[in-house]
Design a protein around this motif. Structure first.
Motif, short mmCIF file in Angstrom:
data_model
loop_
_atom_site.label_atom_id
_atom_site.label_comp_id
_atom_site.label_asym_id
_atom_site.label_seq_id
_atom_site.Cartn_x
_atom_site.Cartn_y
_atom_site.Cartn_z
N ALA A 64 -39.17 -11.63 -27.64
CA ALA A 64 -39.33 -12.82 -26.80
C ALA A 64 -38.11 -13.03 -25.91
CB ALA A 64 -39.59 -14.03 -27.68
N ARG A 65 -37.08 -13.62 -26.47
CA ARG A 65 -35.85 -13.85 -25.73
C ARG A 65 -34.69 -13.86 -26.71
NH1 ARG A 65 -37.64 -12.51 -21.83
NH2 ARG A 65 -37.84 -13.50 -19.81
N GLY A 66 -33.55 -13.38 -26.23
CA GLY A 66 -32.34 -13.53 -27.00
C GLY A 66 -32.06 -15.01 -27.20
N GLY B 275 -34.27 -10.71 -10.75
CA GLY B 275 -34.56 -10.32 -12.13
C GLY B 275 -34.03 -11.36 -13.10
N LEU B 276 -34.26 -11.07 -14.39
CA LEU B 276 -33.97 -12.06 -15.42
C LEU B 276 -32.47 -12.32 -15.58
CD1 LEU B 276 -36.56 -10.83 -18.05
CD2 LEU B 276 -36.85 -12.57 -16.29
N ALA B 277 -31.64 -11.40 -15.08
CA ALA B 277 -30.19 -11.60 -15.19
C ALA B 277 -29.65 -12.47 -14.07
CB ALA B 277 -29.48 -10.25 -15.18
N PRO C 272 -33.12 -1.97 -25.27
CA PRO C 272 -32.49 -2.74 -24.19
C PRO C 272 -33.49 -3.52 -23.32
CG PRO C 272 -32.63 -0.44 -23.57
CD PRO C 272 -33.22 -0.53 -24.95
N HIS C 273 -34.17 -4.47 -23.91
CA HIS C 273 -35.09 -5.38 -23.19
C HIS C 273 -36.08 -4.59 -22.31
CE1 HIS C 273 -35.48 -9.75 -21.60
NE2 HIS C 273 -36.65 -9.12 -21.60
N ILE C 274 -36.91 -3.80 -22.97
CA ILE C 274 -37.81 -2.92 -22.22
C ILE C 274 -39.29 -3.14 -22.59
CG2 ILE C 274 -36.10 -1.10 -21.84
CD1 ILE C 274 -37.40 0.45 -24.20
N ALA C 275 -39.60 -4.28 -23.21
CA ALA C 275 -40.99 -4.44 -23.70
C ALA C 275 -42.03 -4.30 -22.60
CB ALA C 275 -41.13 -5.78 -24.42
N SER C 276 -41.70 -4.71 -21.39
CA SER C 276 -42.70 -4.61 -20.31
C SER C 276 -42.53 -3.35 -19.48
CB SER C 276 -42.61 -5.85 -19.40
OG SER C 276 -41.37 -5.87 -18.73
N ALA C 277 -41.67 -2.44 -19.93
CA ALA C 277 -41.29 -1.32 -19.06
C ALA C 277 -42.20 -0.11 -19.19
CB ALA C 277 -39.83 -0.93 -19.32
N THR D 160 -39.11 -11.53 -11.36
CA THR D 160 -39.91 -10.40 -11.87
C THR D 160 -39.88 -10.37 -13.39
OG1 THR D 160 -37.97 -9.06 -11.46
CG2 THR D 160 -39.77 -8.85 -9.87
N GLY D 161 -40.50 -11.36 -13.98
CA GLY D 161 -40.61 -11.46 -15.43
C GLY D 161 -41.49 -12.65 -15.73
N VAL D 162 -42.10 -12.66 -16.90
CA VAL D 162 -42.92 -13.83 -17.24
C VAL D 162 -42.02 -14.96 -17.72
CG1 VAL D 162 -43.46 -12.96 -19.58
CG2 VAL D 162 -44.92 -14.67 -18.55
N GLY D 163 -40.99 -14.62 -18.50
CA GLY D 163 -40.03 -15.63 -18.95
C GLY D 163 -39.17 -16.02 -17.76
N TYR D 164 -38.86 -17.30 -17.62
CA TYR D 164 -38.06 -17.72 -16.45
C TYR D 164 -36.95 -18.68 -16.87
CZ TYR D 164 -41.58 -21.43 -16.64
OH TYR D 164 -42.42 -22.42 -17.06
N THR E 256 -47.06 -1.21 -15.54
CA THR E 256 -46.82 -2.66 -15.63
C THR E 256 -45.65 -3.09 -14.77
OG1 THR E 256 -47.95 -2.94 -17.69
CG2 THR E 256 -46.20 -4.50 -17.26
N ARG E 257 -44.59 -2.29 -14.74
CA ARG E 257 -43.48 -2.69 -13.86
C ARG E 257 -43.92 -2.68 -12.39
NH1 ARG E 257 -38.24 -3.00 -16.66
NH2 ARG E 257 -38.91 -4.47 -18.23
N ARG E 258 -44.82 -1.76 -12.04
CA ARG E 258 -45.35 -1.78 -10.66
C ARG E 258 -46.17 -3.06 -10.44
NH1 ARG E 258 -45.23 2.28 -7.13
NH2 ARG E 258 -47.15 1.54 -6.14
N ASP E 259 -46.99 -3.41 -11.44
CA ASP E 259 -47.81 -4.62 -11.30
C ASP E 259 -46.94 -5.87 -11.18
OD1 ASP E 259 -50.09 -3.10 -11.42
OD2 ASP E 259 -50.54 -3.57 -13.53
N MET E 260 -45.84 -5.89 -11.94
CA MET E 260 -44.94 -7.05 -11.88
C MET E 260 -44.28 -7.14 -10.49
SD MET E 260 -43.28 -6.53 -15.66
CE MET E 260 -41.98 -7.77 -15.59
N ALA E 261 -43.83 -5.98 -9.98
CA ALA E 261 -43.19 -5.97 -8.66
C ALA E 261 -44.20 -6.40 -7.59
CB ALA E 261 -42.67 -4.57 -8.35
N VAL F 186 -49.92 -9.88 -16.19
CA VAL F 186 -49.96 -8.44 -15.90
C VAL F 186 -49.25 -7.62 -16.98
CG1 VAL F 186 -50.25 -8.63 -13.41
CG2 VAL F 186 -47.95 -8.66 -14.36
N LEU F 187 -48.39 -8.28 -17.75
CA LEU F 187 -47.62 -7.51 -18.75
C LEU F 187 -48.09 -7.75 -20.19
CD1 LEU F 187 -46.06 -10.16 -19.56
CD2 LEU F 187 -44.20 -9.34 -18.11
N ASN F 188 -49.09 -8.58 -20.38
CA ASN F 188 -49.45 -8.96 -21.77
C ASN F 188 -49.70 -7.76 -22.68
OD1 ASN F 188 -49.41 -11.53 -20.80
ND2 ASN F 188 -51.62 -11.86 -20.83
C1 DGY Z 1 -40.44 -10.94 -19.28
O1 DGY Z 1 -41.20 -10.65 -18.36
O2 DGY Z 1 -40.09 -12.11 -19.49
C2 DGY Z 1 -39.96 -9.83 -20.12
O3 DGY Z 1 -39.01 -10.23 -21.01
C3 DGY Z 1 -39.49 -8.70 -19.24
O4 DGY Z 1 -39.45 -7.52 -19.98
#
Ligand code: DGY
Length: 332
Positions: A238-240, A53-55, A285-290, A75-79, A294-299, A100-102
């Motif tokens: 977007a991102r912190g 994950g992103l953390a 708490p960073h849930i825009a794609s939640a 499991t995120g678009v941002g990397y 969509t979380r299933r599609d990301m996984a 998948v999360l757009n």
């Molecule tokens: C991403 O996929 O980068 C999002 O920030 C996750 O919610």
């Protein structure tokens, strides 16, 4: 021959994880938490692949201790948690979960923008505190969103999905991006390209959809906030780190802008204490794609990438959203 090992840093959707088991020995953590570099190395040193994950930050220091590792699926678009150059240098493939999360993230951007403009969070807190004793005709006056100018900073696929939704609100869209979109896409999104200064000065509701890079850090700071309308709102999905959170808290306190909505924070899960003091900011708490789907599609996309990197599944040998495809070409 023993199966390759995949480590999954947090729990998710057992039926999706099961798709790996025919080909991999799977270890999946039962709780989600941030790992120290030492813990990450301990988990990854015998792994051939990882789904993270992103953390979970993977950099050269980690990779020095993980000689077996061949593929990392984020499991995120941002990397920005991946040092892609170091992964490539180490011959480790990496993937993310674009597209998948757009639409889900675009929905959430509008949810936050509307909540900030119409003061949904503040009003709900006030009601729950038992303060609703009677009507207040001039209470809770917020800003309209319909018909107002929506500004978008960063116009990739999520930015475009946000822009498309504006037509239902009869809201003009202006945007600024590193590169201008093709005329056909601008037309389809109903979006007009402007420079950053014009975007800041004219947007009634500004949404940030930039990827995080060191160059983008504090793209919105004290000077940019001063350049916005005092009636404007700012939404960051977007991102912190793209926003200077301390400067934003000050601008909100001083009435330099009307309200903000933030799903991401510099140093999250910590939130700048000055933001917590402000009532005119919606915090999530960073849930825009939640969304569930969509979380299933990301996984699922992360699993597809790992399967493909090891020669399995319909995309065998071609992980569908690999970020450094040269690594696999070099390995073959
Ligand atoms: C991403 O996929 O980068 C999002 O920030 C996750 O919610």
């Amino acid at each position: 021959m023993s199966k390759p090992r995949v480590w999954i840093s947090r729990p998710f959707f057992p039926d999706i994880v099961d798709r790996l088991r025919e080909h991999f020995e799977v270890t999946q953590e039962a709780e989600e938490r941030a790992y120290t570099p030492v813990e990450l190395v301990a988990h990854l040193k015998d792994a051939d692949a990882a789904i993270i994950g992103l953390a979970d930050r993977i950099d050269a220091d980690i990779l020095r201790h993980t000689p077996k590792l061949r593929f990392v699926a984020n499991t995120g678009v941002g990397y920005n948690n991946l040092d892609l150059a170091a992964l490539t240098e180490a011959g480790v493939g990496a993937s993310n979960t674009p597209d998948v999360l757009n639409e889900t993230v675009a929905d959430y951007a509008w949810a936050l923008m509307l909540a900030a403009a119409r003061r949904v969070g503040e009003a709900e807190r006030w009601l729950r505190a038992g303060q609703w004793k009677g009507s207040r005709f001039e209470g809770w006056l917020g800003a309209d969103v319909h018909g107002k100018t929506i500004g978008i900073l960063g116009m990739g696929r999520i930015g475009q999905a946000i822009a498309r939704r504006a037509s239902g609100f009869r809201s003009p869209v202006i945007y600024h991006n590193r590169s201008r979109l093709d005329a056909a896409i601008e037309k389809e999104c109903g979006a007009t390209y402007v420079d950053k200064a014009t975007l800041l000065a004219q947007a009634d509701h500004l949404v940030l959809v930039l990827p995080f890079t060191p160059a983008n850090r504090h793209s919105i700071g004290a000077a940019e906030l001063k350049a916005m309308k005092p009636t404007a709102t700012l939404t960051n999905i977007a991102r912190g780190g793209i926003v200077d959170d301390e400067a934003l808290a000050r601008a909100l306190a001083d009435g330099e802008i009307a309200a903000a909505a933030l799903d991401v924070f510099e140093g999250e899960p910590q939130v700048h204490p000055d933001l917590l003091e402000q009532d005119n900011v919606v915090l999530s708490p960073h849930i825009a794609s939640a969304s569930r789907d969509t979380r299933r599609d990301m996984a699922s996309l992360a699993v597809d990438n790992v399967l493909a990197a090891f020669g399995h599944g319909p995309c065998a040998g071609r992980p569908p959203t690999i970020l450094n495809p040269g690594v696999l070409a070099d390995a073959s």
